[in-house]
Structure formats: structure tokens, C-alpha cells
Design an enzyme around this catalytic site. Sequence first.
Site, short mmCIF file in Angstrom:
data_model
loop_
_atom_site.label_atom_id
_atom_site.label_comp_id
_atom_site.label_asym_id
_atom_site.label_seq_id
_atom_site.Cartn_x
_atom_site.Cartn_y
_atom_site.Cartn_z
CE LYS A 10 -4.23 -2.04 2.22
NZ LYS A 10 -5.03 -1.98 3.49
CE1 TYR A 50 -9.86 -2.55 0.31
CE2 TYR A 50 -8.88 -0.60 -0.51
CZ TYR A 50 -8.51 -1.75 -0.12
OH TYR A 50 -7.21 -2.24 0.39
CG ASN A 113 -3.82 -1.97 6.78
OD1 ASN A 113 -3.64 -1.78 5.89
ND2 ASN A 113 -4.79 -2.56 7.58
CG HIS A 116 -5.70 -6.09 -0.09
ND1 HIS A 116 -6.73 -5.97 0.69
CD2 HIS A 116 -5.46 -7.05 -1.18
CE1 HIS A 116 -7.58 -7.08 -0.06
NE2 HIS A 116 -7.10 -7.60 -0.91
CD GLU A 127 -9.16 -9.03 -3.18
OE1 GLU A 127 -8.06 -9.72 -2.70
OE2 GLU A 127 -9.92 -8.65 -2.19
N1 UDP Z 1 -10.03 -0.17 7.21
C1 UDP Z 1 -9.98 0.93 8.01
N2 UDP Z 1 -10.56 1.22 9.19
C2 UDP Z 1 -11.40 0.02 9.49
C3 UDP Z 1 -11.08 -1.11 9.02
C4 UDP Z 1 -10.65 -1.39 7.72
O1 UDP Z 1 -9.27 2.00 7.66
O2 UDP Z 1 -11.87 0.13 10.68
C5 UDP Z 1 -8.92 -0.40 6.12
C6 UDP Z 1 -7.82 -0.93 6.40
O3 UDP Z 1 -6.68 -0.33 5.36
C7 UDP Z 1 -7.91 -2.40 5.79
C8 UDP Z 1 -9.10 -2.09 4.66
O4 UDP Z 1 -9.68 -0.95 5.14
O5 UDP Z 1 -6.84 -3.01 5.43
C9 UDP Z 1 -9.80 -3.29 4.25
O6 UDP Z 1 -10.44 -3.58 5.40
P1 UDP Z 1 -10.56 -5.49 6.03
O7 UDP Z 1 -11.60 -5.49 6.97
O8 UDP Z 1 -11.05 -5.95 4.58
O9 UDP Z 1 -9.27 -5.63 6.38
P2 UDP Z 1 -8.08 -6.37 5.83
O10 UDP Z 1 -8.69 -7.70 5.11
O11 UDP Z 1 -7.10 -5.52 4.94
O12 UDP Z 1 -7.14 -6.84 6.99
#
Ligand code: UDP
Length: 140
Positions: A10, A50, A113, A116, A127
Amino acid sequence: MLETTFSIIKPDAVSRNLTGQIISRFEAQGLKVVASKMLQLTQAQAEGFYAEHKGRDFYEPLVAYMISGPIVVQVLAGENAIALNRQIMGATNPEKADMGTIRKDFALNMRENSVHGSDSPASAAREISYFFSQTELCLR
Ligand code: UDP
């Protein structure tokens, strides 16, 4: 089971020059990069990627962050690649991520974070095809 999964390095990680260190972690754990490119997402691409989160409070800031700089999109292959990638990444919230995971070591916060990774075979298929044609995967 030999699987492929989709990975993004990212903007927060690319901008801090962590791309190589992150790829090294995948390789060290037995995942092989079988497709890779750096690109800058458009707003429409980020929104579509997303789409499952549309309407959540974090959706708009997430899209803004994902278009804030270049990313590296990759396909990783290996035994149980989907679950293994998620394990190497760590939990979404870096404060809750296990020691030694990418997110524990590099993520700035719950949004920025660093990586992905697909969470299921269905999302991996969707994806991968969102960014790569089948002929771009070097599986042999
Ligand atoms: N995210 C965020 N706030 C939240 C949850 C998710 O900003 O409360 C962002 C974060 O970058 C995350 C992405 O949205 O990686 C997708 O969320 P998901 O729950 O799918 O998490 P992941 O699969 O990436 O761990």
C-alpha cells in the site's frame, strides 16, 4: 494445496521504501511472486476494488489513502498461499497484530496498514483478475 493470492503493498509502505523488505518476507516464508507491477490507482479503480466496504465509515478515507501514491500489486503463489499471506501480514489493526508480522512491524495505523491480501479463494480470484490477465501470471 498450491494456491495463488493477490497482494498489495500500500501507499504508506511504498512511500517509505519498504517494498523490498516486504517482498523479502513473502519470499522467506515460501511465497513466490508470479506477477507484479507498480501503479497509481484511479478513484474509480479504488472504489471498485473496495466496493464491499461502500457505506462503512472508513470507506471514503480508505479510497483517498489508496489513491494518495503508488502501490505495488502482486500475485503470490505457494502452498496455502491465501492463509499464509494473511498470517505473514498480521491483523488489520497493527496494535492487535502478532509479533513479527508485516503490519506489527511497519503499519502506521488501522488504515495505513502497509499491505492487502485476499481473504478467500473467491476474493483472490476476483482481485487477481481486477489487475492481471491470466497470461501475465508466470506460473511455470
Ligand atoms: N480499514 C480502515 N478502518 C477500519 C477497517 C479497515 O481504515 O476500521 C481499512 C484498512 O486499510 C483495511 C482495509 O480497510 O486493510 C480493508 O478492510 P478489511 O476489513 O477487509 O481488512 P483486511 O482484510 O485488509 O485486513
